[in-house]
Enzyme design. Sequence first.
Site, PDB file in Angstrom:
ATOM      1  N   ARG A  61       0.783  -1.001   0.116  1.00  0.00           N
ATOM      2  CA  ARG A  61      -0.023   0.027  -0.064  1.00  0.00           C
ATOM      3  C   ARG A  61       1.039   0.974  -0.131  1.00  0.00           C
ATOM      4  O   ARG A  61       1.858   1.295   0.656  1.00  0.00           O
ATOM      5  CB  ARG A  61      -0.969  -0.065   1.157  1.00  0.00           C
ATOM      6  CG  ARG A  61      -1.838  -1.230   1.207  1.00  0.00           C
ATOM      7  CD  ARG A  61      -2.685  -1.227   2.532  1.00  0.00           C
ATOM      8  NE  ARG A  61      -3.408  -2.526   2.975  1.00  0.00           N
ATOM      9  CZ  ARG A  61      -4.221  -2.229   3.741  1.00  0.00           C
ATOM     10  NH1 ARG A  61      -4.539  -1.609   4.591  1.00  0.00           N
ATOM     11  NH2 ARG A  61      -4.981  -3.636   3.882  1.00  0.00           N
TER      12      ARG A  61
ATOM     13  N   ASP B  74       0.931   5.720   0.196  1.00  0.00           N
ATOM     14  CA  ASP B  74       0.354   6.797   0.678  1.00  0.00           C
ATOM     15  C   ASP B  74       0.241   7.670  -0.487  1.00  0.00           C
ATOM     16  O   ASP B  74       0.901   7.690  -1.679  1.00  0.00           O
ATOM     17  CB  ASP B  74       1.188   7.572   1.984  1.00  0.00           C
ATOM     18  CG  ASP B  74       0.961   6.708   2.950  1.00  0.00           C
ATOM     19  OD1 ASP B  74      -0.125   5.935   3.307  1.00  0.00           O
ATOM     20  OD2 ASP B  74       2.033   6.767   3.942  1.00  0.00           O
TER      21      ASP B  74
ATOM     22  N   TYR C 217      11.927  -0.854  -0.458  1.00  0.00           N
ATOM     23  CA  TYR C 217      11.829   0.370  -1.128  1.00  0.00           C
ATOM     24  C   TYR C 217      13.135   1.303  -1.108  1.00  0.00           C
ATOM     25  O   TYR C 217      14.011   0.790  -0.594  1.00  0.00           O
ATOM     26  CB  TYR C 217      10.811   1.128   0.086  1.00  0.00           C
ATOM     27  CG  TYR C 217       9.481   0.872   0.312  1.00  0.00           C
ATOM     28  CD1 TYR C 217       8.582   1.609  -0.407  1.00  0.00           C
ATOM     29  CD2 TYR C 217       9.145  -0.378   0.898  1.00  0.00           C
ATOM     30  CE1 TYR C 217       7.175   1.214  -0.248  1.00  0.00           C
ATOM     31  CE2 TYR C 217       7.711  -0.666   1.196  1.00  0.00           C
ATOM     32  CZ  TYR C 217       6.885   0.144   0.700  1.00  0.00           C
ATOM     33  OH  TYR C 217       5.585  -0.118   0.695  1.00  0.00           O
TER      34      TYR C 217
ATOM     35  N   ARG D  83       9.179   5.902   5.953  1.00  0.00           N
ATOM     36  CA  ARG D  83       9.535   7.599   6.041  1.00  0.00           C
ATOM     37  C   ARG D  83       9.913   8.051   7.486  1.00  0.00           C
ATOM     38  O   ARG D  83      10.556   9.074   7.482  1.00  0.00           O
ATOM     39  CB  ARG D  83       7.957   7.919   5.698  1.00  0.00           C
ATOM     40  CG  ARG D  83       7.663   7.920   4.135  1.00  0.00           C
ATOM     41  CD  ARG D  83       6.286   8.415   3.887  1.00  0.00           C
ATOM     42  NE  ARG D  83       6.028   9.826   4.513  1.00  0.00           N
ATOM     43  CZ  ARG D  83       5.036  10.253   4.425  1.00  0.00           C
ATOM     44  NH1 ARG D  83       3.690   9.391   4.044  1.00  0.00           N
ATOM     45  NH2 ARG D  83       4.650  11.838   4.996  1.00  0.00           N
TER      46      ARG D  83
END
Length: 248
Positions: free
Chosen positions: A50, A52, A111, A198
């Site tokens: 998922r 953002d 990521y 993040r």
Amino acid sequence: MTRFALTLEFDGGAFMGLQRQAHGPSVQQAVEEAVLAVTGEEVRMHSAGRTDAGVHALAMRSHVDIAKAITPFRLMEALNALLRPAPIAVIACEAVADDWHARFSCIGRSYIYRIVNRRAPLTLEKGRAWHLARPLDADAMHRAAQALVGRHDFTTFRSAHCQAADPVKTLDRLDVRREGAHVLIEAAARSFLHHQVRSMVGTLALVGLGQWREEQVGEALAARQRQALGLNAPPDGLYFVAARYPDA
């Protein structure tokens, strides 16, 4: 019914996230509507991760089930034609086994976070990287990052809105390196908490700026409370890179 695995590349700046949202456009909605236009079928797209609002993907793995007889190549070409000019591309498409699932079959996700570390403002990379003008010590960031590798309670680094039942995750890799003006942070794990990458990047940036000691990252982790977090990096620099499956 055929299950098609899609590999998606997208610029997340135009969307409220990958998943369908009631308050704005999403990557899922765009792809599902394109499938409906191609096949006449309402489908639900499932994805490995998922993302953002503002988060990008280089190779997000997803799947849809389609009854219409169509080859993977024709499906990919048709979807890409219909998705234009939205910043989404199907870069690969294949038929897979009925029990293959983009999310539940996935055993690893990775990521990359991109920081542009220079005085000059961003032009070509605006919206696609985090701009930090003050010099970053990437080596210090990498050393500090190693405190987060392994199996830990990542409560400090999870969003207050995270819906995961368990804050314990195993972080396989967290590497920081400099390439010219770019500072790149690569993270790999079976799965991540909401905002985990993040949050880790933002905290490491404080180390790079000299505002935190390297040891403070481990101390923040041990605190197991969101208040100990240093900083949450913006979504602009975050990219979903790859999903790993048992047969890969």
